[in-house]
Design a protein around this motif. Structure first.
Motif, PDB file in Angstrom:
ATOM      1  N   LEU A   1       1.040   4.246  -3.071  1.00 26.10           N
ATOM      2  CA  LEU A   1       0.859   5.686  -2.898  1.00 26.10           C
ATOM      3  C   LEU A   1       2.048   6.439  -3.498  1.00 26.10           C
ATOM      4  N   GLU A   2       3.253   5.967  -3.246  1.00 25.91           N
ATOM      5  CA  GLU A   2       4.443   6.617  -3.804  1.00 25.91           C
ATOM      6  C   GLU A   2       4.414   6.583  -5.331  1.00 25.91           C
TER       7      GLU A   2
ATOM      8  N   GLU B   1       0.816  -1.212   0.000  1.00 31.97           N
ATOM      9  CA  GLU B   1       0.000   0.000   0.000  1.00 31.97           C
ATOM     10  C   GLU B   1       0.854   1.268   0.000  1.00 31.97           C
ATOM     11  N   GLU B   2       1.895   1.299   0.790  1.00 33.81           N
ATOM     12  CA  GLU B   2       2.769   2.480   0.868  1.00 33.81           C
ATOM     13  C   GLU B   2       3.442   2.769  -0.472  1.00 33.81           C
TER      14      GLU B   2
ATOM     15  N   LEU C   1      -7.439   7.433  -2.497  1.00 33.92           N
ATOM     16  CA  LEU C   1      -6.002   7.577  -2.733  1.00 33.92           C
ATOM     17  C   LEU C   1      -5.725   8.779  -3.637  1.00 33.92           C
ATOM     18  N   TRP C   2      -6.444   8.868  -4.742  1.00 29.05           N
ATOM     19  CA  TRP C   2      -6.191   9.915  -5.730  1.00 29.05           C
ATOM     20  C   TRP C   2      -6.771  11.257  -5.314  1.00 29.05           C
TER      21      TRP C   2
ATOM     22  N   ASP D   1      -5.088  11.720  -1.063  1.00 30.42           N
ATOM     23  CA  ASP D   1      -3.659  11.555  -0.772  1.00 30.42           C
ATOM     24  C   ASP D   1      -2.731  12.043  -1.881  1.00 30.42           C
ATOM     25  N   VAL D   2      -3.189  12.048  -3.125  1.00 26.49           N
ATOM     26  CA  VAL D   2      -2.320  12.440  -4.235  1.00 26.49           C
ATOM     27  C   VAL D   2      -2.623  13.870  -4.687  1.00 26.49           C
TER      28      VAL D   2
ATOM     29  N   LYS E   1       1.914   9.115  -6.663  1.00 25.07           N
ATOM     30  CA  LYS E   1       2.433  10.482  -6.592  1.00 25.07           C
ATOM     31  C   LYS E   1       3.457  10.751  -7.695  1.00 25.07           C
TER      32      LYS E   1
ATOM     33  N   HIS F   1      -6.583  -2.478  -3.623  1.00 28.57           N
ATOM     34  CA  HIS F   1      -7.529  -1.441  -3.217  1.00 28.57           C
ATOM     35  C   HIS F   1      -8.939  -1.855  -3.585  1.00 28.57           C
TER      36      HIS F   1
END
Length: 169
Positions: free
Chosen positions: A74-75, A70-71, A129-130, A133-134, A78, A121
């Motif tokens: 996310l990276e 998951e981490e 997420l988008w 977080d992004v 981004k 997800h």
């Protein structure tokens, strides 16, 4: 070109291989809010994607995200988002392993390439997420659907894919 039986003239595309998690390939950068002022780079001479940050109008990323935890997902999101043009209508699209509820894929009990349970997800967590977080609220529209996939090698398990797009507003 040899593999696809074409030529540089019939398919004039520059391929730039690299590791999306390598800072030398895609430098960590904020999401572009304005188009870059510098002129476009010479694509034939590119060795990294960093000069393309804020310039790409379409990114296709399929069968990729579920290879990471998951981490790292996310990276990756981004880093890909940093490449996307701020122009409305620019988008990222793809498809990859998903689940009705976010978490490790337990239906097939098969580890991913890294030897760990595949993190997937749900449609709701993918959208969050988008949008949270992004990019942040109001910056993008996320279209996502969970599709059941027939996997004959796992006849007693349900498998799912997320089909999705993230479009700049």
């Amino acid at each position: 070109h040899k593999m696809f039986k074409d030529t540089p003239e019939s398919f004039p595309v520059t391929f730039v291989p690299g590791d999306a998690f390598d800072d030398a390939f895609i430098a960590p950068a904020p999401i572009a809010s304005q188009p870059p002022a510098e002129p476009l780079p010479d694509f034939a001479s590119l060795t990294t994607l960093t000069p393309l940050q804020g310039r790409i109008s379409v990114i296709h990323a399929s069968s990729l995200f579920h290879l990471f935890n998951e981490e790292r997902q996310l990276e990756l999101a981004k880093r890909l988002a940093s490449l996307l043009s701020p122009e409305p209508g620019s988008f990222i699209l793809g498809a990859h392993g998903g689940r009705p509820q976010k978490g490790a894929r337990t239906e097939t009990m098969r580890p991913n390439v890294g030897g760990v349970a595949m993190f997937c997800h749900s449609p709701e967590s993918w959208e969050e997420l988008w949008t949270k977080d992004v990019f942040g609220p109001g910056q993008v529209k996320v279209d996502v659907q969970l599709v059941t996939v027939d996997r004959p090698e796992f006849p007693d398990a349900k498998s799912y894919f997320l089909e999705w797009s993230v479009t700049r507003l």
